[in-house]
Motif scaffolding. Sequence first.
Motif, PDB file in Angstrom:
ATOM      1  N   ILE A 157      -2.380  -0.456   8.075  1.00  0.00           N
ATOM      2  CA  ILE A 157      -2.298   0.977   7.770  1.00  0.00           C
ATOM      3  C   ILE A 157      -2.807   1.255   6.367  1.00  0.00           C
ATOM      4  O   ILE A 157      -3.589   2.188   6.133  1.00  0.00           O
ATOM      5  N   LEU A 158      -2.399   0.418   5.408  1.00  0.00           N
ATOM      6  CA  LEU A 158      -2.829   0.614   4.022  1.00  0.00           C
ATOM      7  C   LEU A 158      -4.331   0.397   3.853  1.00  0.00           C
ATOM      8  O   LEU A 158      -4.976   1.065   3.034  1.00  0.00           O
ATOM      9  N   GLU A 159      -4.893  -0.515   4.628  1.00  0.00           N
ATOM     10  CA  GLU A 159      -6.342  -0.735   4.531  1.00  0.00           C
ATOM     11  C   GLU A 159      -7.097   0.533   4.910  1.00  0.00           C
ATOM     12  O   GLU A 159      -8.063   0.916   4.240  1.00  0.00           O
ATOM     13  N   LEU A 160      -6.651   1.204   5.980  1.00  0.00           N
ATOM     14  CA  LEU A 160      -7.311   2.439   6.398  1.00  0.00           C
ATOM     15  C   LEU A 160      -6.944   3.611   5.484  1.00  0.00           C
ATOM     16  O   LEU A 160      -7.747   4.532   5.297  1.00  0.00           O
ATOM     17  N   TYR A 161      -5.766   3.558   4.916  1.00  0.00           N
ATOM     18  CA  TYR A 161      -5.315   4.601   3.984  1.00  0.00           C
ATOM     19  C   TYR A 161      -6.136   4.571   2.691  1.00  0.00           C
ATOM     20  O   TYR A 161      -6.547   5.607   2.172  1.00  0.00           O
ATOM     21  N   HIS A 162      -6.370   3.363   2.169  1.00  0.00           N
ATOM     22  CA  HIS A 162      -7.096   3.213   0.908  1.00  0.00           C
ATOM     23  C   HIS A 162      -8.613   3.242   1.090  1.00  0.00           C
ATOM     24  O   HIS A 162      -9.344   3.417   0.117  1.00  0.00           O
TER      25      HIS A 162
END
Length: 427
Positions: A365-370
Motif C-alpha cells: 500500500i505504501l509503495e503505491l501511496y508514495h
Amino acid sequence: MRILIYSYNYYPEPIGIAPLMTELAEGLVARGHQVRVVTAMPNYPERSIYPQYRGRLYATEERNGVLIQRCFVLANARRGLVGRLLLESSFITLSLWPALRGWRPDVILNASPSLPACLPVAALKLLFQCPSVLNLQDILPEAAVQTGLLTNAWAIRLFEVLEKFAYQNATRITVIAQGFRDNLLAKGVPDAKMVPVSNWVDVDFIAPRPQASSEFRRCHGLQNKFVVLYTGNIAETQGIRTAIRAAQALRAYPDIQMVIVGEGKQLEALDRFCQQLGLTNVSLLPFVPRAELPDMLAAADVGLILQKHGVVGFNMPSKTQVLLASGRPILASVPAHGTAAQAVLASGGGLVVEPENPTALAKGILELYHRPETAALLARRGRQYALEHYSAKRAIDRYEALFYALVAPQRWPLEGDVVLALQPAQK
C-alpha cells in the motif's frame, strides 16, 4: 439458437457469477437468440431470500428479453456443510420442474460452482437430446476440502464421484484459467473437451471515472483520503482480517483509509474486531446497488484482492476483471503460485504480495501511496488488458461460436411452434 442457462446465481444478485451469467444471457438475446435461465430465488451473498421473492415456490419473469424461471431454495445464513447441502439439494430437486416447462433448447449451459446441478442437467440433456456445456467456475470438492468446509471422508468421496460424472457427462467444459485446465488434465479429462473462456466484464459499464466526481467518496467523507478498497464476499477464504491488520500498521498515515464493502452481517464481526484494535482508519460499508458500482470503484486509489495461503491455486476471484476494467491499480495478497496472482501479473495492472501477511500488504500500500506514477501506470496497463482479454463481447463471441459448433449438425428452425419439453420435438 435456443439456449438454456442453468445457473444457481443470477440477477439481481450483485456479486459472484450472477452478473456474469446475466450479461451473457442478455448479450446472447441481443444477438437474436432465445434464452431462458433456470435459477434460484435470489439470496446471495446474505444467504437469505430477497424480500420480494419470499413465500413463493416458483416465479417466472422476463428481463431484457431473457425468460427467468426461479425456484425456492433452503437458503441458510449459517455457513457450513449442512447448510450448503440443504441449499444444493433443494435447488437440484425443485429446479427440474421449471426447466421442463418451456421450449426445448438447442444447448444447455450449466454454470458451476453448483456441482450437484450436474444431475438435473444430465437428465435434461438426455431428455432434450442436446449437448451441454459445463462452465467451470470452481473445482469441487478440492476447494471445499482445502478451505475446511468439507472434512468427512465419505462426503469427500461422494463429491469426487459427482465431480467425475460432471466432467464425463458434459459435452464441453469451459475453463476460466490455465490452472483449471491443468487440474482437469491431471484427472484424465481430455484436452479436446476443454475450451478456454476467461471470465469477463462489461468494459463499457465498468470503466475509469474521475475520482473527484465519485458520489461514494463524497457521501462517506473520503475526499481527502487515499482509499484502499476491498469489495465483495467476506468469507473464510479471503482473509479480510489481513487488511484490517495492515490498516493497524498504517495508523501513522491518517490519510490512508481502508474501505471494506460487504454484506451487513459479515461486517458486524469485522466491526467488533476493529473496535478491539481501536482503529479509526477502517470504513465498513454495505454493498451499493449494481448501477452505482462504477461510481464506488472510482472512489478507490487501490483495489484489493485477498486470499489465504490455503486457497487452492486455481481459484480465480471474479473481482479481478472488474478491478482491471475500472482503471485502478490492484494490490493482490494472494498465493504466488495461484491463478489470481498469474492473472494480475500477466495484466501488468497490479502488485502481488504474500498472503496473510499484514506487513507485506502495508508495504505494498505504501509503495503505491508514495509512488503515484507507478500506480497510474499499473492502472493504465490493467484497463488496456481488460479491454483486450476480458471484454464481455469477446466472451459472448466465444460462447456463441462454441454453441454453434455443437448444435449445427442437429439444429432445427426457430420459426413455428414453441416446442414444449413434455412433447415430442419437432425438427
